[in-house]
Design a protein around this motif. Structure first.
Motif, PDB file in Angstrom:
ATOM      1  N   LEU A   1     -10.063 -54.159  32.245  1.00  0.00           N
ATOM      2  CA  LEU A   1     -11.163 -54.941  31.689  1.00  0.00           C
ATOM      3  C   LEU A   1     -12.513 -54.459  32.223  1.00  0.00           C
ATOM      4  N   ILE A   2     -12.589 -54.162  33.503  1.00  0.00           N
ATOM      5  CA  ILE A   2     -13.832 -53.657  34.089  1.00  0.00           C
ATOM      6  C   ILE A   2     -14.217 -52.324  33.457  1.00  0.00           C
ATOM      7  N   THR A   3     -13.244 -51.446  33.293  1.00  0.00           N
ATOM      8  CA  THR A   3     -13.517 -50.133  32.705  1.00  0.00           C
ATOM      9  C   THR A   3     -13.989 -50.250  31.262  1.00  0.00           C
ATOM     10  N   SER A   4     -13.310 -51.073  30.477  1.00  0.00           N
ATOM     11  CA  SER A   4     -13.680 -51.194  29.062  1.00  0.00           C
ATOM     12  C   SER A   4     -15.001 -51.921  28.890  1.00  0.00           C
TER      13      SER A   4
ATOM     14  N   SER B   1      -5.833 -56.949  39.826  1.00  0.00           N
ATOM     15  CA  SER B   1      -4.669 -56.578  39.032  1.00  0.00           C
ATOM     16  C   SER B   1      -5.016 -55.404  38.113  1.00  0.00           C
ATOM     17  N   PRO B   2      -4.009 -54.698  37.618  1.00  0.00           N
ATOM     18  CA  PRO B   2      -4.282 -53.599  36.684  1.00  0.00           C
ATOM     19  C   PRO B   2      -5.004 -54.060  35.406  1.00  0.00           C
TER      20      PRO B   2
ATOM     21  N   ILE C   1     -16.481 -44.814  37.080  1.00  0.00           N
ATOM     22  CA  ILE C   1     -15.782 -46.102  37.077  1.00  0.00           C
ATOM     23  C   ILE C   1     -14.466 -45.990  37.836  1.00  0.00           C
ATOM     24  N   SER C   2     -13.758 -44.885  37.683  1.00  0.00           N
ATOM     25  CA  SER C   2     -12.491 -44.740  38.409  1.00  0.00           C
ATOM     26  C   SER C   2     -12.723 -44.668  39.912  1.00  0.00           C
ATOM     27  N   ALA C   3     -13.830 -44.055  40.347  1.00  0.00           N
ATOM     28  CA  ALA C   3     -14.137 -44.010  41.773  1.00  0.00           C
ATOM     29  C   ALA C   3     -14.523 -45.387  42.299  1.00  0.00           C
ATOM     30  N   VAL C   4     -15.229 -46.155  41.501  1.00  0.00           N
ATOM     31  CA  VAL C   4     -15.614 -47.502  41.912  1.00  0.00           C
ATOM     32  C   VAL C   4     -14.380 -48.398  42.029  1.00  0.00           C
ATOM     33  N   LEU C   5     -13.447 -48.251  41.126  1.00  0.00           N
ATOM     34  CA  LEU C   5     -12.244 -49.086  41.168  1.00  0.00           C
ATOM     35  C   LEU C   5     -11.410 -48.821  42.420  1.00  0.00           C
TER      36      LEU C   5
END
Length: 105
Positions: free
Chosen positions: A73-76, A67-68, A50-54
């Motif tokens: 929200l995407i991660t959770s 926005s952060p 998920i961090s790589a996708v972001l």
């Protein structure tokens, strides 16, 4: 007249032999430990993906910078969706079979 204290227990030397270190681990303990370690590894893998996708999302959503709060929200939602999906997949596989659960997924 002396009454015993109900919240404190006195230990003698014989009770020291019954510690948790003296308990042997059976196959069930090893199975639970293995499953917990694999689950933790998969959770870390999911977080890394998920961090790589972001990083690569940039302006792909709605043609503006994310926005952060939206990144959080995407991660959770990915982790929450995986949790709910795992629960639903088990009941779906029990009712419709493994292939039905894969097709629905």
């Amino acid at each position: 007249m002396t009454f015993g204290d109900a919240t404190h227990v006195e230990l003698n030397d014989d009770a020291a032999d019954d510690s948790i270190e003296a308990v042997g681990g059976g196959w069930f303990v090893w199975l639970v430990a293995f499953c917990a370690s694999v689950a933790g590894m998969l959770f870390g893998y999911d977080t890394g993906i998920i961090s790589a996708v972001l990083v690569y999302l940039n302006k792909d959503l709605d043609h503006r910078e994310i926005s952060p709060n939206e990144k959080e929200l995407i991660t959770s939602l990915c982790s929450g969706g995986a949790f709910v999906g795992a629960i639903i997949a088990g009941t779906t596989a029990d009712r419709y079979g493994r292939k039905g659960a894969i097709y629905a997924g």
